[in-house]
Scaffold this active site. Structure first.
Site, PDB file in Angstrom:
ATOM      1  N   SER A   1       0.837  -1.197   0.000  1.00  0.00           N
ATOM      2  CA  SER A   1       0.000   0.000   0.000  1.00  0.00           C
ATOM      3  C   SER A   1       0.870   1.243   0.000  1.00  0.00           C
ATOM      4  CB  SER A   1      -0.845  -0.031   1.283  1.00  0.00           C
ATOM      5  OG  SER A   1      -1.404   1.224   1.542  1.00  0.00           O
TER       6      SER A   1
ATOM      7  N   TYR B   1      -1.584  -0.991  10.904  1.00  0.00           N
ATOM      8  CA  TYR B   1      -1.885  -1.586   9.592  1.00  0.00           C
ATOM      9  C   TYR B   1      -0.709  -1.350   8.635  1.00  0.00           C
ATOM     10  CZ  TYR B   1      -3.515  -1.770   4.781  1.00  0.00           C
ATOM     11  OH  TYR B   1      -3.599  -2.025   3.431  1.00  0.00           O
TER      12      TYR B   1
ATOM     13  N   LYS C   1       2.280  -3.906   6.657  1.00  0.00           N
ATOM     14  CA  LYS C   1       2.664  -3.927   5.235  1.00  0.00           C
ATOM     15  C   LYS C   1       4.171  -3.739   5.088  1.00  0.00           C
ATOM     16  CE  LYS C   1      -1.397  -4.545   3.429  1.00  0.00           C
ATOM     17  NZ  LYS C   1      -1.734  -5.853   2.860  1.00  0.00           N
TER      18      LYS C   1
HETATM   19  P1  NAD Z   1     -11.024  -6.959   1.470  1.00  0.00           P
HETATM   20  O1  NAD Z   1     -11.202  -6.933   2.937  1.00  0.00           O
HETATM   21  O2  NAD Z   1     -12.205  -6.661   0.607  1.00  0.00           O
HETATM   22  O3  NAD Z   1     -10.420  -8.358   1.022  1.00  0.00           O
HETATM   23  C1  NAD Z   1      -9.583  -9.121   1.848  1.00  0.00           C
HETATM   24  C2  NAD Z   1     -10.172 -10.519   1.932  1.00  0.00           C
HETATM   25  O4  NAD Z   1      -9.325 -11.334   2.741  1.00  0.00           O
HETATM   26  C3  NAD Z   1     -11.564 -10.558   2.564  1.00  0.00           C
HETATM   27  O5  NAD Z   1     -12.449 -11.223   1.677  1.00  0.00           O
HETATM   28  C4  NAD Z   1     -11.370 -11.332   3.867  1.00  0.00           C
HETATM   29  O6  NAD Z   1     -12.497 -12.127   4.171  1.00  0.00           O
HETATM   30  C5  NAD Z   1     -10.127 -12.157   3.565  1.00  0.00           C
HETATM   31  N1  NAD Z   1      -9.298 -12.519   4.719  1.00  0.00           N
HETATM   32  C6  NAD Z   1      -8.805 -11.695   5.689  1.00  0.00           C
HETATM   33  N2  NAD Z   1      -8.054 -12.389   6.549  1.00  0.00           N
HETATM   34  C7  NAD Z   1      -8.057 -13.691   6.135  1.00  0.00           C
HETATM   35  C8  NAD Z   1      -7.454 -14.895   6.602  1.00  0.00           C
HETATM   36  N3  NAD Z   1      -6.693 -14.919   7.703  1.00  0.00           N
HETATM   37  N4  NAD Z   1      -7.672 -16.042   5.913  1.00  0.00           N
HETATM   38  C9  NAD Z   1      -8.439 -16.039   4.809  1.00  0.00           C
HETATM   39  N5  NAD Z   1      -9.033 -14.948   4.321  1.00  0.00           N
HETATM   40  C10 NAD Z   1      -8.839 -13.771   4.975  1.00  0.00           C
HETATM   41  O7  NAD Z   1      -9.825  -5.956   1.122  1.00  0.00           O
HETATM   42  P2  NAD Z   1      -9.364  -5.359  -0.280  1.00  0.00           P
HETATM   43  O8  NAD Z   1      -9.742  -3.923  -0.307  1.00  0.00           O
HETATM   44  O9  NAD Z   1      -9.769  -6.256  -1.378  1.00  0.00           O
HETATM   45  O10 NAD Z   1      -7.790  -5.416  -0.069  1.00  0.00           O
HETATM   46  C11 NAD Z   1      -7.025  -6.525  -0.490  1.00  0.00           C
HETATM   47  C12 NAD Z   1      -5.586  -6.326  -0.050  1.00  0.00           C
HETATM   48  O11 NAD Z   1      -5.099  -5.088  -0.586  1.00  0.00           O
HETATM   49  C13 NAD Z   1      -5.403  -6.219   1.471  1.00  0.00           C
HETATM   50  O12 NAD Z   1      -4.204  -6.883   1.806  1.00  0.00           O
HETATM   51  C14 NAD Z   1      -5.262  -4.728   1.714  1.00  0.00           C
HETATM   52  O13 NAD Z   1      -4.501  -4.464   2.856  1.00  0.00           O
HETATM   53  C15 NAD Z   1      -4.556  -4.282   0.454  1.00  0.00           C
HETATM   54  N6  NAD Z   1      -4.806  -2.874   0.127  1.00  0.00           N
HETATM   55  C16 NAD Z   1      -6.090  -2.408   0.058  1.00  0.00           C
HETATM   56  C17 NAD Z   1      -6.345  -1.070  -0.222  1.00  0.00           C
HETATM   57  C18 NAD Z   1      -7.734  -0.524  -0.249  1.00  0.00           C
HETATM   58  O14 NAD Z   1      -7.908   0.685  -0.045  1.00  0.00           O
HETATM   59  N7  NAD Z   1      -8.760  -1.341  -0.487  1.00  0.00           N
HETATM   60  C19 NAD Z   1      -5.262  -0.197  -0.449  1.00  0.00           C
HETATM   61  C20 NAD Z   1      -3.959  -0.709  -0.383  1.00  0.00           C
HETATM   62  C21 NAD Z   1      -3.742  -2.055  -0.092  1.00  0.00           C
HETATM   63  C1  WQD Z   2      -9.142   9.885   1.260  1.00  0.00           C
HETATM   64  C2  WQD Z   2      -9.298  11.374   1.526  1.00  0.00           C
HETATM   65  C3  WQD Z   2      -9.523  11.924   3.853  1.00  0.00           C
HETATM   66  C4  WQD Z   2     -13.384   9.927   4.421  1.00  0.00           C
HETATM   67  C5  WQD Z   2      -6.579   4.810   3.312  1.00  0.00           C
HETATM   68  C6  WQD Z   2      -5.468   4.077   3.996  1.00  0.00           C
HETATM   69  C7  WQD Z   2      -4.492   3.556   2.976  1.00  0.00           C
HETATM   70  C8  WQD Z   2      -5.196   2.733   1.883  1.00  0.00           C
HETATM   71  C9  WQD Z   2      -6.343   3.471   1.312  1.00  0.00           C
HETATM   72  C10 WQD Z   2      -5.093   0.434   2.519  1.00  0.00           C
HETATM   73  C11 WQD Z   2      -8.501  11.883   2.718  1.00  0.00           C
HETATM   74  C12 WQD Z   2     -10.786  12.272   3.102  1.00  0.00           C
HETATM   75  C13 WQD Z   2     -12.221  10.424   3.872  1.00  0.00           C
HETATM   76  C14 WQD Z   2     -14.388  10.841   4.849  1.00  0.00           C
HETATM   77  C15 WQD Z   2     -12.985  12.655   4.139  1.00  0.00           C
HETATM   78  N1  WQD Z   2      -5.733   1.520   2.395  1.00  0.00           N
HETATM   79  N2  WQD Z   2     -12.024  11.761   3.726  1.00  0.00           N
HETATM   80  N3  WQD Z   2     -14.146  12.173   4.678  1.00  0.00           N
HETATM   81  O1  WQD Z   2      -6.726   7.887   4.038  1.00  0.00           O
HETATM   82  O2  WQD Z   2      -5.906   8.148   1.648  1.00  0.00           O
HETATM   83  O3  WQD Z   2      -6.009   5.925   2.632  1.00  0.00           O
HETATM   84  O4  WQD Z   2      -7.200   3.943   2.355  1.00  0.00           O
HETATM   85  O5  WQD Z   2      -3.938   0.230   2.312  1.00  0.00           O
HETATM   86  O6  WQD Z   2      -3.577   2.780   3.677  1.00  0.00           O
HETATM   87  O7  WQD Z   2      -4.808   4.957   4.880  1.00  0.00           O
HETATM   88  O8  WQD Z   2      -8.109   7.047   2.080  1.00  0.00           O
HETATM   89  O9  WQD Z   2     -10.472   7.121   1.465  1.00  0.00           O
HETATM   90  O10 WQD Z   2      -9.847   7.180   3.909  1.00  0.00           O
HETATM   91  O11 WQD Z   2      -9.382   9.185   2.476  1.00  0.00           O
HETATM   92  O12 WQD Z   2     -12.820  13.875   4.001  1.00  0.00           O
HETATM   93  O13 WQD Z   2     -15.435  10.454   5.362  1.00  0.00           O
HETATM   94  O14 WQD Z   2     -10.674  11.631   1.847  1.00  0.00           O
HETATM   95  O15 WQD Z   2      -9.250  12.903   4.814  1.00  0.00           O
HETATM   96  O16 WQD Z   2      -8.070  13.184   2.404  1.00  0.00           O
HETATM   97  P1  WQD Z   2      -6.644   7.354   2.678  1.00  0.00           P
HETATM   98  P2  WQD Z   2      -9.532   7.560   2.522  1.00  0.00           P
END
Ligand code: NAD
Ligand code: WQD
Length: 337
Positions: A124, A148, A152
């Site tokens: 991330s 979190y 990562k």
């Molecule tokens: P998500 O929660 O929709 O998907 C993750 C899935 O993993 C879920 O379906 C959950 O049930 C499953 N899971 C969790 N722990 C488990 C375990 N121990 N065994 C088996 N299954 C398990 O999340 P997402 O948004 O699809 O994100 C996928 C990956 O990408 C995550 O690792 C997340 O940290 C990373 N990521 C997400 C974002 C984002 O904003 N969505 C941003 C950057 C990185």
């Molecule tokens: C985006 C912008 C908020 C909600 C997070 C994690 C990051 C990654 C993605 C997993 C910011 C603003 C948000 C609201 C708002 N996830 N905001 N009102 O914070 O960039 O990233 O999700 O890896 O690790 O930190 O994403 O969507 O929460 O916020 O004003 O109700 O929207 O302040 O500027 P963020 P976000």
């Protein structure tokens, strides 16, 4: 030979699974459904006309998880499974360290035992902490501000050490920026539990009438309109990055790291405006104080992925909003009808 997709029932995983199936890959999903719905699997079948094998298993249950490797020939693993909510990770750090770190270690040990060498990891942009400038390059300094993010970064460091010691391993670390959007069919999309923390799902819930008003966290950041700027990327573009990364590691050994973003930064107010256009409604909002831990600006330089993977984000902000809205409008209760 199959690709094992951990977390394949989740938001990014489900979109990636469909693209893998459409490109002819054999896919096996393992997911404990802790943050996803069993109904995703029917939708994956409906959209791809294929039914991937599914194991409802928690990776932490090592014995059950290993069964999958005894029963199948697995060639590559794309590891999405994990907990991902920043705020929750501050309240429950032990749960985050346990789930995210231990599950990854279990997978890496099993890969060694079954001689599986290809691994794609969901990292991330959070590993850049508060970047000194934008756009962010892969070689920028790394730091984290919450448990979190620390999971990562710890996993990235583990992968670097393990790859240094074992030259047979081929690993891609993908640093996602802010994934939004949904499959164009409106049949799969993001469905967070409870009140969303992230901006896009919050906006869609306001638009559908499930939440009253968007709180914008601060309008005094040093950005073009004072609200936070992020690099929103369509989940379909992100999913495609995994196919390209898999191609890359199948033919090149060692560890590679790529930013997956569009390279464009949009503010919260830009998002509200673009979403209002997509849904044809005003999104009511109020400005409130900054959210702890937020940064002013974060967007990617993804030229490394473009050069080395031949990957580029195709979808623009309007399309991200249209697809997010179609998903929300057609599924006001998510997967629960
Ligand atoms: P998500 O929660 O929709 O998907 C993750 C899935 O993993 C879920 O379906 C959950 O049930 C499953 N899971 C969790 N722990 C488990 C375990 N121990 N065994 C088996 N299954 C398990 O999340 P997402 O948004 O699809 O994100 C996928 C990956 O990408 C995550 O690792 C997340 O940290 C990373 N990521 C997400 C974002 C984002 O904003 N969505 C941003 C950057 C990185
Ligand atoms: C985006 C912008 C908020 C909600 C997070 C994690 C990051 C990654 C993605 C997993 C910011 C603003 C948000 C609201 C708002 N996830 N905001 N009102 O914070 O960039 O990233 O999700 O890896 O690790 O930190 O994403 O969507 O929460 O916020 O004003 O109700 O929207 O302040 O500027 P963020 P976000």
């Amino acid at each position: 030979m199959a690709v094992l997709v951990t977390g394949g029932a989740g938001y990014i995983g489900s979109h990636t699974v469909i693209q893998l199936l459409n490109s002819g890959e054999e896919v096996i999903i393992v997911d404990d459904l802790s943050n996803s719905s069993i109904k995703v699997l029917d939708r994956i079948e409906e959209l791809s006309c294929k039914k991937p094998k599914f194991y409802k298993v928690n990776i932490l249950n090592e014995e059950k998880f290993e069964e999958i490797f005894k029963e199948n020939k697995i060639e590559s693993i794309i590891h999405f499974a994990g907990f991902k909510a920043v705020g929750e990770s501050v309240e429950k750090p032990l749960a985050y360290y346990t789930n995210n770190l231990i599950s990854t270690l279990i997978i890496l040990n099993i890969m060694k035992k079954y001689q599986i060498n290809n691994f794609v990891f969901s990292s991330s942009a959070t590993v850049y902490g508060d970047p000194k400038s934008c756009p962010i390059l892969e070689n920028f300094p790394l730091s984290t501000t919450n448990p979190y993010g620390t999971t990562k970064l710890m996993i990235e460091n583990m992968l670097k050490d393990i790859c240094n010691a074992d030259k047979k391993l081929n690993v891609a670390i993908l640093r996602y920026f802010n994934p939004v959007g949904a499959h164009e069919s409106g049949r799969i999309g993001e469905e967070p539990n409870g009140i969303p923390n992230n901006l896009m799902p919050y906006i869609t819930k306001v638009a559908i009438g499930k939440l009253e008003i968007l709180s914008i966290f601060g309008n005094d950041y040093p950005t073009h309109d004072g609200t936070g700027v992020r690099d929103y990327i369509h989940v379909e573009d992100l999913a495609n990055g995994h196919l390209k990364a898999l191609d890359k590691i199948r033919t090149n050994s060692g560890l590679v790291i790529y930013n997956l973003g569009t390279g464009k930064g949009y503010s919260v107010l830009d998002m509200v405006k673009a979403f209002s256009k997509a849904c044809g409604k005003n999104i009511p909002y109020k400005i409130v104080k900054r959210r702890a831990g937020d940064i002013a600006m974060c967007y990617a330089d993804s030229s490394k992925a473009r050069k080395e993977l031949g990957w580029e984000a195709k979808y623009d902000l309007d399309r991200m909003c249209e697809d997010s809205w179609r998903w929300q409008k057609n599924n006001p209760n998510g997967y629960e009808n």
